[in-house]
Design a protein around this motif. Structure first.
Motif, PDB file in Angstrom:
ATOM      1  N   ASN A  92      55.183  44.371  34.133  1.00 43.66           N
ATOM      2  CA  ASN A  92      56.218  43.424  34.558  1.00 43.66           C
ATOM      3  C   ASN A  92      56.129  42.194  33.676  1.00 43.66           C
ATOM      4  N   ARG A  93      57.190  41.445  33.615  1.00 40.33           N
ATOM      5  CA  ARG A  93      57.130  40.165  32.903  1.00 40.33           C
ATOM      6  C   ARG A  93      56.060  39.313  33.569  1.00 40.33           C
ATOM      7  N   GLU A  94      55.233  38.660  32.772  1.00 39.67           N
ATOM      8  CA  GLU A  94      54.162  37.852  33.347  1.00 39.67           C
ATOM      9  C   GLU A  94      54.732  36.744  34.225  1.00 39.67           C
ATOM     10  N   ALA A  95      55.841  36.151  33.829  1.00 41.11           N
ATOM     11  CA  ALA A  95      56.448  35.095  34.647  1.00 41.11           C
ATOM     12  C   ALA A  95      56.804  35.620  36.032  1.00 41.11           C
ATOM     13  N   ASP A  96      57.274  36.862  36.113  1.00 40.42           N
ATOM     14  CA  ASP A  96      57.611  37.454  37.411  1.00 40.42           C
ATOM     15  C   ASP A  96      56.357  37.716  38.242  1.00 40.42           C
ATOM     16  N   LEU A  97      55.298  38.187  37.593  1.00 39.46           N
ATOM     17  CA  LEU A  97      54.039  38.418  38.300  1.00 39.46           C
ATOM     18  C   LEU A  97      53.499  37.106  38.870  1.00 39.46           C
ATOM     19  N   LEU A  98      53.535  36.045  38.065  1.00 37.77           N
ATOM     20  CA  LEU A  98      53.056  34.745  38.529  1.00 37.77           C
ATOM     21  C   LEU A  98      53.897  34.230  39.686  1.00 37.77           C
ATOM     22  N   ALA A  99      55.210  34.339  39.580  1.00 39.10           N
ATOM     23  CA  ALA A  99      56.105  33.873  40.651  1.00 39.10           C
ATOM     24  C   ALA A  99      55.860  34.650  41.941  1.00 39.10           C
ATOM     25  N   ALA A 100      55.703  35.968  41.843  1.00 42.57           N
ATOM     26  CA  ALA A 100      55.478  36.782  43.042  1.00 42.57           C
ATOM     27  C   ALA A 100      54.153  36.404  43.715  1.00 42.57           C
TER      28      ALA A 100
ATOM     29  N   PRO B 257      49.329  26.699  45.298  1.00 43.02           N
ATOM     30  CA  PRO B 257      49.266  26.671  43.832  1.00 43.02           C
ATOM     31  C   PRO B 257      48.167  27.587  43.286  1.00 43.02           C
ATOM     32  N   LEU B 258      48.470  28.202  42.150  1.00 39.52           N
ATOM     33  CA  LEU B 258      47.534  29.096  41.484  1.00 39.52           C
ATOM     34  C   LEU B 258      47.289  28.620  40.063  1.00 39.52           C
ATOM     35  N   ASP B 259      46.117  28.924  39.554  1.00 41.71           N
ATOM     36  CA  ASP B 259      45.801  28.705  38.148  1.00 41.71           C
ATOM     37  C   ASP B 259      45.727  30.057  37.471  1.00 41.71           C
ATOM     38  N   ARG B 260      46.324  30.128  36.285  1.00 39.81           N
ATOM     39  CA  ARG B 260      46.206  31.320  35.444  1.00 39.81           C
ATOM     40  C   ARG B 260      45.171  30.990  34.387  1.00 39.81           C
ATOM     41  N   ILE B 261      44.186  31.834  34.235  1.00 39.22           N
ATOM     42  CA  ILE B 261      43.168  31.597  33.217  1.00 39.22           C
ATOM     43  C   ILE B 261      43.090  32.794  32.281  1.00 39.22           C
ATOM     44  N   GLY B 262      42.847  32.517  31.021  1.00 36.80           N
ATOM     45  CA  GLY B 262      42.581  33.581  30.064  1.00 36.80           C
ATOM     46  C   GLY B 262      41.154  34.048  30.247  1.00 36.80           C
ATOM     47  N   ILE B 263      40.933  35.328  30.116  1.00 35.07           N
ATOM     48  CA  ILE B 263      39.593  35.890  30.279  1.00 35.07           C
ATOM     49  C   ILE B 263      39.121  36.378  28.917  1.00 35.07           C
ATOM     50  N   THR B 264      37.974  35.865  28.521  1.00 34.39           N
ATOM     51  CA  THR B 264      37.358  36.288  27.266  1.00 34.39           C
ATOM     52  C   THR B 264      35.954  36.798  27.594  1.00 34.39           C
TER      53      THR B 264
END
Length: 104
Positions: free
Chosen positions: A42-50, A58-65
């Protein structure tokens, strides 16, 4: 499993956590503006909105390395060998049933 299945693509990993908290509760693969998780691509923007709508906070999106063992240790998640039965064949089958959007 996404990275293993598509080694020629720049697939990243991201996680969601409640704003201001440390614990990641949802991990997904990323590629360009797409996201892959238990709901397929899915589009990431849609996943975040859902997820924001569902969680109603509120949620934080973090990159995982880093590697899987380091992430699992830091986030108190289990490694594949710690599950009952091997989850990797099931994960591989799921990834193969959902080809990336641009290869459809």
């Amino acid at each position: 499993m996404c990275r293993d299945t598509y080694p020629d693509r720049p697939i990243g990993l991201a996680g969601l956590r409640f704003a201001g908290e440390r614990q990641v509760f949802h991990v997904y693969a990323t590629w360009a503006d797409w996201a892959f998780d238990h709901a397929g691509w899915n589009r990431e923007a849609d996943l975040l909105a859902a997820n924001r709508e569902f969680e109603r906070r509120p949620l934080d999106r973090i990159g995982i390395t880093g590697d899987l063992a380091t992430f699992c240790r830091a986030q108190h998640h289990r490694m594949p060998h710690q599950y009952f039965g091997d989850p990797l064949p099931r994960a591989r089958d799921y990834v193969n049933r959902h080809p990336p959007p641009v290869s459809r």
